[in-house]
Design an enzyme around this catalytic site. Structure first.
Site, mmCIF file in Angstrom:
data_model
loop_
_atom_site.group_PDB
_atom_site.id
_atom_site.type_symbol
_atom_site.label_atom_id
_atom_site.label_comp_id
_atom_site.label_asym_id
_atom_site.label_seq_id
_atom_site.Cartn_x
_atom_site.Cartn_y
_atom_site.Cartn_z
ATOM 1 N N ASN A 154 0.870 -1.178 0.000
ATOM 2 C CA ASN A 154 0.000 0.000 0.000
ATOM 3 C C ASN A 154 0.910 1.232 0.000
ATOM 4 O OD1 ASN A 154 -1.758 2.084 0.577
ATOM 5 N ND2 ASN A 154 -2.320 1.335 2.618
ATOM 6 N N TRP A 155 1.013 1.873 -1.162
ATOM 7 C CA TRP A 155 1.942 3.010 -1.278
ATOM 8 C C TRP A 155 1.411 4.272 -0.595
ATOM 9 C CZ3 TRP A 155 3.946 3.012 -7.072
ATOM 10 C CH2 TRP A 155 4.555 1.769 -7.333
ATOM 11 N N LYS A 156 0.134 4.263 -0.249
ATOM 12 C CA LYS A 156 -0.515 5.451 0.335
ATOM 13 C C LYS A 156 -0.314 6.664 -0.574
ATOM 14 C CE LYS A 156 -0.119 3.242 4.766
ATOM 15 N NZ LYS A 156 -0.107 3.336 6.212
ATOM 16 N N HIS B 168 -9.591 1.297 4.944
ATOM 17 C CA HIS B 168 -8.304 1.442 5.628
ATOM 18 C C HIS B 168 -8.468 2.381 6.825
ATOM 19 C CE1 HIS B 168 -4.179 2.602 6.447
ATOM 20 N NE2 HIS B 168 -3.825 1.486 5.862
ATOM 21 N N GLU C 260 -6.744 4.718 7.927
ATOM 22 C CA GLU C 260 -6.513 6.148 7.657
ATOM 23 C C GLU C 260 -7.753 6.791 7.060
ATOM 24 O OE1 GLU C 260 -2.850 5.509 5.552
ATOM 25 O OE2 GLU C 260 -1.928 4.980 7.458
ATOM 26 N N GLU D 56 -5.510 -4.998 10.652
ATOM 27 C CA GLU D 56 -4.479 -3.986 10.869
ATOM 28 C C GLU D 56 -4.781 -3.203 12.151
ATOM 29 O OE1 GLU D 56 -2.430 -2.817 6.936
ATOM 30 O OE2 GLU D 56 -4.199 -1.563 7.146
ATOM 31 N N GLY E 65 2.356 2.229 10.791
ATOM 32 C CA GLY E 65 3.298 3.327 10.643
ATOM 33 C C GLY E 65 4.014 3.713 11.924
ATOM 34 N N SER F 214 3.312 -2.092 10.379
ATOM 35 C CA SER F 214 4.760 -2.126 10.623
ATOM 36 C C SER F 214 5.422 -3.446 10.224
ATOM 37 C CB SER F 214 5.067 -1.785 12.088
ATOM 38 O OG SER F 214 4.685 -0.440 12.358
ATOM 39 N N GLY G 43 2.751 -1.111 4.279
ATOM 40 C CA GLY G 43 2.762 0.308 3.936
ATOM 41 C C GLY G 43 4.172 0.791 3.645
ATOM 42 N N GLY G 44 4.785 1.442 4.637
ATOM 43 C CA GLY G 44 6.091 2.079 4.472
ATOM 44 C C GLY G 44 7.143 1.221 3.784
HETATM 45 P P1 PGA Z 1 2.758 0.314 7.615
HETATM 46 O O1 PGA Z 1 1.275 0.500 7.007
HETATM 47 O O2 PGA Z 1 3.294 -0.972 7.027
HETATM 48 O O3 PGA Z 1 3.512 1.517 7.167
HETATM 49 O O4 PGA Z 1 2.603 0.215 9.094
HETATM 50 C C1 PGA Z 1 0.423 -0.597 6.832
HETATM 51 C C2 PGA Z 1 -0.878 -0.130 6.238
HETATM 52 O O5 PGA Z 1 -1.334 0.956 6.565
HETATM 53 O O6 PGA Z 1 -1.499 -0.852 5.420
#
Ligand code: PGA
Length: 249
Positions: free
Chosen positions: A9-11, A95, A97, A165, A171, A211, A232-233
């Site tokens: 997930n590149w966000k 998600h 966010e 999640e 994050g 994470s 994500g990251g």
């Molecule tokens: P993260 O994000 O790996 O940066 O913790 C995961 C996500 O939000 O899907």
């Protein structure tokens, strides 16, 4: 046997130039991977470039959100048909966010999930508790209420992926313990089997997200209940994402 899925997930990150460089390298690094699914979920603006680059690969494309209507006066929204034009297979929905920053509700997410499935996209439905929920021993209650709400309009989900999640792990560099993730994931599968039948419950893929890094992916994937990861990251760098894709290899 459920086929495992590692999805990036590149966000809200990346230019076309960044995306091309990343995917070029990812293609090389993962060309020998066969026994698991790989997906990248770039922002809408990069779907065109990325979809062209992965035509001849085994990498799937996903979007990070969509609206439930097919077209019309919905300024700023993207429809399932638009995602299909770029050969998206997956769409991340609900998600945290979007739940906690944008304010999406389960009712809202339910319409998106129903529309995605009806239009031939596979939702990656995200659920997870906040720190205060966990500290108040409300993890299961919160996750089940999100599942009930977000899947309320779905009768017979042909294809669906769930990502567990925990919000406090996203994050933050503080992943859940694999055994805690297994506990919640098993509970999700039990709920799903009760709701949609044993066969569907056995088939649904349930990922862990929060994470995930090259150094902890193996500990999650050693658990047979965890069907993959939403990353994500660590998916923004081709080398680290490829290492995650190549867990236990
Ligand atoms: P993260 O994000 O790996 O940066 O913790 C995961 C996500 O939000 O899907």
């Amino acid at each position: 046997m459920r086929r495992r899925l590692i999805a990036g997930n590149w966000k809200m990150n990346g230019t076309v130039t960044d995306a091309i460089a990343l995917v070029q390298r990812l293609k090389i690094l993962t060309s020998d991977v066969q026994d698991r699914d790989i997906a990248v979920c770039p922002p809408f603006t990069l779907l065109d470039a990325v979809s062209k680059m992965i035509i001849d690969t085994r990498i799937f494309l996903g979007a990070q959100d969509m609206f439930w209507e097919e077209k019309g006066a919905f300024t700023g929204e993207i429809s399932p048909l638009m995602l299909k034009e770029f050969n998206c297979t997956f769409v991340i929905l609900g998600h945290s966010e979007r739940r906690w920053i944008i304010g999406e509700t389960d009712q809202f997410i339910a319409k998106k999930v129903e529309s995605a499935i009806r239009n031939g996209l596979t939702p990656i439905l995200c659920v997870g508790e906040r720190l205060e929920d966990r500290e108040a021993n409300k993890t299961k209650e919160v996750v089940i209420s999100q599942l009930e709400g977000s899947l309320s309009l779905v009768k017979d989900p042909e294809s669906l992926v769930i990502a567990y999640e925990p919000v406090w792990a996203i994050g933050t560099g503080k992943p859940a313990y694999p055994e805690d993730a297994v506990e919640v994931i098993s509970m999700i599968r039990e709920w799903y089997s009760t709701r949609f039948g044993k066969e569907k419950g056995e088939a649904v893929r349930i990922l862990y997200g929060g994470s995930v890094t090259p150094s902890n992916i193996d500990s999650f994937m050693k658990e047979k209940e965890i069907d993959g990861a939403l990353v994500g990251g660590a998916s923004l760098n081709a080398d680290s994402f490829a290492r995650i894709v190549k867990y236990l290899m």
